[in-house]
Design a protein around this motif. Structure first.
Motif, short mmCIF file in Angstrom:
data_model
loop_
_atom_site.label_atom_id
_atom_site.label_comp_id
_atom_site.label_asym_id
_atom_site.label_seq_id
_atom_site.Cartn_x
_atom_site.Cartn_y
_atom_site.Cartn_z
N GLY A 1 -51.31 -6.12 23.24
CA GLY A 1 -50.02 -6.62 22.80
C GLY A 1 -49.56 -5.90 21.55
N LEU A 2 -48.28 -5.56 21.52
CA LEU A 2 -47.68 -4.90 20.36
C LEU A 2 -46.43 -5.66 19.96
N ILE B 1 -44.46 -6.93 23.33
CA ILE B 1 -44.72 -6.32 24.63
C ILE B 1 -46.22 -6.43 24.86
N TYR B 2 -46.62 -6.70 26.09
CA TYR B 2 -48.04 -6.86 26.37
C TYR B 2 -48.31 -6.73 27.86
N ASN B 3 -49.55 -6.40 28.16
CA ASN B 3 -50.02 -6.31 29.54
C ASN B 3 -51.54 -6.21 29.51
N GLY B 4 -52.15 -6.69 30.59
CA GLY B 4 -53.58 -6.54 30.78
C GLY B 4 -53.85 -5.33 31.67
N LYS C 1 -53.68 0.82 17.28
CA LYS C 1 -54.00 -0.29 18.19
C LYS C 1 -54.13 0.22 19.63
N CYS C 2 -53.21 1.09 20.03
CA CYS C 2 -53.27 1.65 21.39
C CYS C 2 -54.54 2.49 21.55
N GLN C 3 -54.83 3.32 20.57
CA GLN C 3 -56.02 4.17 20.64
C GLN C 3 -57.28 3.33 20.72
N ASP D 1 -45.82 2.34 29.26
CA ASP D 1 -46.12 1.35 30.30
C ASP D 1 -45.77 -0.06 29.81
N LEU D 2 -46.18 -0.38 28.59
CA LEU D 2 -45.88 -1.69 28.04
C LEU D 2 -44.37 -1.91 27.93
#
Length: 90
Positions: free
Chosen positions: A79-80, A62-65, A12-14, A50-51
């Motif tokens: 978001g994870l 955990i999430y961030n834009g 998901k991150c990739q 970072d998240l």
């Protein structure tokens, strides 16, 4: 407490990082903005750290834009979820 990405979370991150890079390229190629102060060359581990820095919410998320250029943001946040995308490190 320490955490690590699962295979699903790593992917998901990739994928998200790839989307950031593609959108940045699209905007820059169109001459719509600059990226002098915007970083998108994260590794999955860097964006995960970072998240985590924002903290895990009561639902285990955990999430961030993220920005893609100096004036444009990604289409959606990353978001994870605990237990699915990341787990407690042993």
């Amino acid at each position: 407490m320490e955490y690590r990405l699962t295979k699903t979370g790593h992917q998901k991150c990739q994928n998200y990082i790839s989307e950031l890079k593609a959108k940045q390229k699209e905007i820059l190629d169109a001459g719509l903005d600059t990226a002098e102060e915007t970083f998108v060359d994260y590794t999955p581990e860097e964006i995960f750290a970072d998240l985590l820095g924002f903290g895990i919410d009561e639902d285990g998320d955990i999430y961030n834009g993220y920005g893609v250029t100096d004036h444009y943001d990604a289409d959606s946040p990353l978001g994870l979820r605990l237990g699915e995308d990341f787990i407690e490190a042993a």
